[in-house]
Enzyme design. Structure first.
Site, short mmCIF file in Angstrom:
data_model
loop_
_atom_site.label_atom_id
_atom_site.label_comp_id
_atom_site.label_asym_id
_atom_site.label_seq_id
_atom_site.Cartn_x
_atom_site.Cartn_y
_atom_site.Cartn_z
N HIS A 162 -7.32 -1.64 -10.62
CA HIS A 162 -7.50 -3.07 -10.86
C HIS A 162 -8.88 -3.57 -10.40
O HIS A 162 -9.60 -4.22 -11.15
CB HIS A 162 -6.37 -3.78 -10.09
CG HIS A 162 -6.26 -5.25 -10.28
ND1 HIS A 162 -6.55 -6.14 -9.28
CD2 HIS A 162 -5.88 -5.98 -11.35
CE1 HIS A 162 -6.34 -7.37 -9.73
NE2 HIS A 162 -5.93 -7.30 -10.97
N SER B 171 -5.99 -12.34 -13.43
CA SER B 171 -6.80 -11.32 -12.77
C SER B 171 -8.11 -11.07 -13.51
O SER B 171 -9.12 -10.76 -12.89
CB SER B 171 -6.06 -9.98 -12.78
OG SER B 171 -5.39 -9.80 -11.58
N ASP C 84 -9.92 -6.29 -3.42
CA ASP C 84 -8.93 -5.77 -4.36
C ASP C 84 -8.38 -4.42 -3.91
O ASP C 84 -8.25 -4.18 -2.71
CB ASP C 84 -9.58 -5.67 -5.76
CG ASP C 84 -8.57 -5.91 -6.87
OD1 ASP C 84 -7.70 -5.04 -7.05
OD2 ASP C 84 -8.64 -6.96 -7.52
#
Ligand SMILES: *[C@@H]1O[C@H](CO)[C@@H](O)[C@H](O)[C@H]1NC(C)=O
Ligand SMILES: *[C@@H]1O[C@H](CO)[C@@H](O)[C@H](O)[C@H]1NC(C)=O
Ligand SMILES: *[C@@H]1O[C@H](CO)[C@@H](O)[C@H](O)[C@H]1NC(C)=O
Ligand SMILES: *[C@@H]1O[C@H](CO)[C@@H](O)[C@H](O)[C@H]1NC(C)=O
Ligand SMILES: *[C@@H]1O[C@H](CO)[C@@H](O)[C@H](O)[C@H]1NC(C)=O
Length: 893
Positions: A275, A447, A237
């Site tokens: 994220h 996600s 990520d």
């Protein structure tokens, strides 16, 4: 010094000293061009030799891929300056391929008859000198077809790409008060588990008190003390905040790397690098006084940073196999852009990285890749247009909302295996955030779903680390729970399970999957059946023709019949994935719909309309995947129909297609005796591996199929007899306790299956598993397996369920071999005399040789069809096939 710096320093130190085996390649895109070359036969040439012929610098092997090697070539000042303006907003580099000197030289080298003859000569030599040749040839290559391939495989000039995170656009929620989530009534569950995390009560996805049952049903797993201990999940990520107090204790530095900044610890750097940290928090937020808890709060999480800037395929391939002996699961909440227009997936190097992961990762049990299906639902996107999620090497996970609805952003497709909770219906996922003590209440999109799945798999692997990558897919298919039962897309498959393109086999149930894993007998090796190319070459009826009344509703069908004999020839057992590779020309790709009907009339929607997709190139060798036919009997007529229902002014042609069936080898899961290695392999005349017809499948299966057995014939016979006897006895015992019918698939008995089916449409909690029917075949067996595996000698006779070639021992030998070639410095006309400067002189070195004129375009085509990325390097005029025919006939003697 500040404590934070100290902590970072300490972490960096730990990372540096415990660095995973292979440090990432140095990388300097500002000043160099990069290339990868796949060397199909490292026995007769070496990357060093190729580098010296091309006048480029050899950088090293790409990640864990023994056949891929990286090279660099300095940029000119002009090129460096051009770069500054060359990057568009999507980070794509200017495409200067056509004028690339290195690509041109490589093409010349590949076409060079002089070099070719030299390689042939070396092959003869090594063959005559070594009786072990056959084995070495196989070792040196991912493909049993090594000899059919030109030793120099495709070259790829590396371009910078950016992958897209799959959270929903950040907008209003950034002004929201993050710390608190949506409250729900407490029911004593936190107290029961002594959870002091204040945010636990916002984590409805773990324990939903407002809509009981609408959660991942994990508390019954925690109840047994199963919390992910020993499991390692990597979050590929935009970084992982190892300084978050909610993650620090579970941070795994050894499996972490920052490929964007080329440093060991992947700390978030950019303003929006939050994220990966949020995804990691869903998995392994510690049980402490901060935020909430992770699904598997004792699992370890590693961060692999690739999304914070453009990277090349080299870094992505390294990331996908990073520390892959220890890291078990890779959680990937990203992919190509989900705009309903793009159609992209991993090819060449990246595809091989996935294959390498599932065949060599975790000591051959295979890396578990979890991919989010994508957030392009609102743009009419579909996850079958994303080669990452529709790959059979990955598990694709979509989202459901708190109310068990389909959130409109979540992409549907026939390749989707299951769903789990994420945002929608005004709820979000609560997790920790970037920062020392920060929490986040609006984690969203597919996600947020994929990491929950990854965490559930971590729980499964705590219980049973020896499960292979396909076991995890089976467990997902078997235990996912039907939600939103009134949705019209649920169709009963031949096995009685329901499938829905929006939900796959349903919502993940942590309790059910862990319980089934406990008694699961690992699946046997995978085999493949691929149809020949089926030519159609017909116009697709488009729109509605007023005069003839012919409408696009009719479509253009094409039928292919799979026979029993064809499947028997490859020992095809039980069906898993079905792929369809199509060539369809069309002026407006988004109007094309593709539908596959199985012999049992189960319908997979491979491509729905994608209104935004105005691409004019149609589908070129695009592969769709469906998991809807899992365990269906594949014998019979498969019908592929291509529709063009709208807009008669845009028309197209259905050119051809190819069907691929992938499944377990027949009798792959016969019960094996406890505490003993499995029955001996079949006699030498029946190879353990199924000879593969083509391409990608060939590579995968070639690997999967090769069981290496090195024991003396005497022991072989003695033990063989013993095992057969014991095996037969146990098998009989087993048969008495289970209905033979269900052995086909699962090794769980019919009552259980019935229970599961009943449970599908009933309320949750309908599962009623019997006493372990395979007690002696389950845990104890696997433990003994694991024991044997630890003994380096005994290891060779373990019947590894995923049946994968042992990789570690071949590396060294190969390296030595490569060096040998490098040092041998053959006086080839190519390298003799003057040094190779920036201009190539291969052409001058060439001479005519009539004998070599035979083409084998087929072979070349094969090679390149698998590697569309190998731009422009296709050549003719090789006589490699002639040579390999010779070798094979020699072999046969
Ligand atoms: C790419 O490079 C070529 C030649 O160097 C130049 O003409 C072209 O404008 C560039 N394209 C972009 C998108 O920068
Ligand atoms: C670069 O351009 C060539 C020829 O125009 C094309 O074949 C190739 O696919 C392009 N590569 C990329 C990465 O865009
Ligand atoms: C959920 O877990 C409980 C145990 O906590 C179990 O009894 C129940 O069967 C599970 N539900 C499903 C659908 O498996
Ligand atoms: C497709 O549509 C986009 C936006 O609507 C437009 O910019 C693009 O030029 C179109 N492409 C083609 C090939 O028509
Ligand atoms: C059909 O396609 C053409 C060309 O793409 C477009 O101009 C036209 O608006 C479309 N018509 C309809 C009804 O979608």
């Amino acid at each position: 010094m500040k404590p934070v710096l100290l902590l970072v320093g300490a972490l960096a130190f730990i990372a540096a000293t415990t660095q995973a085996g292979k440090p990432p390649l140095p990388y300097d895109a500002d000043n160099h061009h990069y290339y990868t070359i796949k060397i199909n036969n490292l026995d007769i040439t070496s990357p060093q030799e190729i580098a010296s012929h091309l006048g480029v610098e050899y950088i090293g092997q790409v990640g864990e891929l023994t056949q891929y090697h990286a090279f660099s070539y300095p940029k000119t000042t002009h090129e460096k300056r051009a770069d500054v303006t060359a990057f568009g907003f999507d980070g794509r580099q200017n495409n200067s391929t056509s004028h690339d000197i290195v690509l041109q030289r490589y093409q010349q080298l590949r076409e060079s008859k002089v070099f070719h003859r030299e390689l042939l000569q070396r092959s003869y030599n090594s063959m005559n000198g070594l009786s072990k040749r056959g084995e070495e040839q196989l070792d040196s290559s991912n493909s049993p077809k090594a000899l059919d391939l030109h030793p120099l495989g495709p070259i790829d000039k590396q371009v910078l790409r950016r992958r897209v995170k799959r959270e929903l656009a950040v907008g209003v929620e950034r002004r929201y008060e993050f710390v608190k989530g949506e409250d729900q009534p407490a029911d004593g569950m936190a107290a029961h588990f002594a959870i002091k995390d204040p945010g636990f009560r916002y984590q409805w996805h773990l324990h939903n008190t407002r809509q009981p049952g609408n959660d991942i049903n994990v508390t019954g797993v925690w109840e047994q003390g199963i919390t992910g201990k020993g499991a390692i999940v990597a979050i590929i990520d935009d970084g992982l905040d190892a300084n978050s107090e909610d993650l620090a204790v579970n941070f795994n530095a050894k499996g972490s790397y920052d490929f964007n900044d080329n440093v060991a610890i992947p700390l978030p750097q950019l303003w929006n690098d939050d994220h990966g940290t949020r995804c990691a928090g869903e998995i392994a937020s510690a049980k402490n006084d901060l935020c909430g808890v992770g699904v598997a709060w004792d699992a370890k999480v590693a961060g692999i940073r690739i999304l914070s800037g453009p990277i090349t395929d080299i870094q992505e391939a390294e990331a996908l196999n990073y520390n892959f002996q220890e890291t078990q699961i890779y959680s990937c909440s990203w992919g190509p852009t989900d705009n309903g227009i793009e159609m992209a997936g991993p090819t060449g190097l990246l595809l091989d990285a996935f294959i390498n992961g599932v065949t060599k990762g975790r000591n051959g049990k295979g890396s578990i890749y979890v991919f989010a299906t994508g957030n392009g639902g609102r743009d009419g996107d579909n996850c079958n247009f994303d080669g990452y999620t529709n790959s059979r090497y990955t598990i694709s996970i979509g989202a459901i909302s708190r109310a068990n609805h389909h959130p409109d952003y979540s992409e549907a497709c026939s390749a989707q295996l299951a769903v789990t909770y994420s945002s929608g219906d005004n709820s979000w996922i609560y997790t920790c955030d970037r920062g020392k003590r920060d929490c986040y209440n609006r984690h969203s999109g597919t996600s947020a779903a994929a990491p929950i799945a990854a965490a559930i798999y971590a729980l499964v692997l705590e219980v049973k680390p020896e499960l292979n990558w396909r076991d995890m897919q089976y467990l997902t298919v078997y235990t996912s729970v039907v939600v939103d039962e009134m949705d019209p897309d649920w169709q009963e498959t031949s096995t009685g399970r329901l499938f829905n393109h929006k939900y796959g086999y349903g919502s993940l149930d942590a309790y059910a999957i862990v319980e089934l894993a406990k008694r699961w007998t690992s699946v046997g090796p995978q085999v493949a059946y691929e149809s020949p190319v089926i030519n159609v070459d017909g116009d697709i009826p488009s729109g509605t023709d007023e005069n003839t009344g012919i409408t696009g509703e009719i479509g253009l069908p094409s039928v292919f019949v799979v026979t029993k004999e064809a499947l028997q020839a490859v020992k095809f057992g039980s069906l898993e994935h079905v792929t369809v590779t199509v060539n369809i020309a069309h002026h407006y790709r988004g109007e094309v719909e593709v539908e596959l009907r199985s012999p049992d009339s189960i319908i997979s929607i491979l491509a729905p309309q994608r209104p935004h997709d105005n691409t004019t190139t149609g589908f070129e060798d695009w592969t769709f995947t469906t998991v809807k036919h899992w365990e269906e009997d594949p014998v019979g007529a498969w019908t592929l129909t291509v529709y063009d229902r709208v807009n008669a002014s845009n028309t197209g042609t259905f050119l051809n297609w190819k069907l691929g069936l992938y499944g377990e080898i027949e009798n792959g899961r016969l019960p094996t005796p406890p505490s003993l290695p499995s029955p001996p392999p079949p006699s030498p005349t029946t190879p353990a591996s199924i000879p593969e017809k083509t391409g990608e499948a060939g590579k995968a299966n070639g690997d999967e199929g090769q069981v290496q057995i090195k024991i003396s014939p005497f022991i072989f016979v003695m033990f063989g007899g013993m095992f057969v006897a014991i095996g037969a006895a146990l098998f009989l015992m087993y048969r008495q306790r289970t209905n033979p019918r269900s052995m086909f698939g699962s090794g769980i008995n019919d009552d259980e299956e019935a229970g599961q089916r009943g449970g599908l449409l009933g309320r949750r909690g309908d599962y009623e598993f019997d006493e372990l029917p395979t007690h002696e075949l389950g845990d104890s067996d696997d433990e003994s397996d694991a024991d044997v595996r630890q003994d380096p000698d005994a290891r060779r006779i373990v019947f590894d369920r995923s049946n994968l070639a042992d990789s570690d021992h071949e590396g060294g030998a190969k390296e030595a071999k490569a060096n040998q070639h490098h040092q041998r410095e053959i006086a080839s006309p190519l390298s003799s005399g003057e040094e190779i400067g920036r201009e190539s002189s291969f052409e001058d070195a060439e001479e005519d040789d009539e004998d070599d004129e035979d083409d084998d375009e087929d072979d070349e085509d094969d090679d390149f069809r698998d590697h569309p990325g190998g731009a422009g390097s296709k050549v003719k005029g090789d006589s490699w096939d002639e040579f390999s025919t010779l070798v094979k006939s020699k072999d046969a003697r």
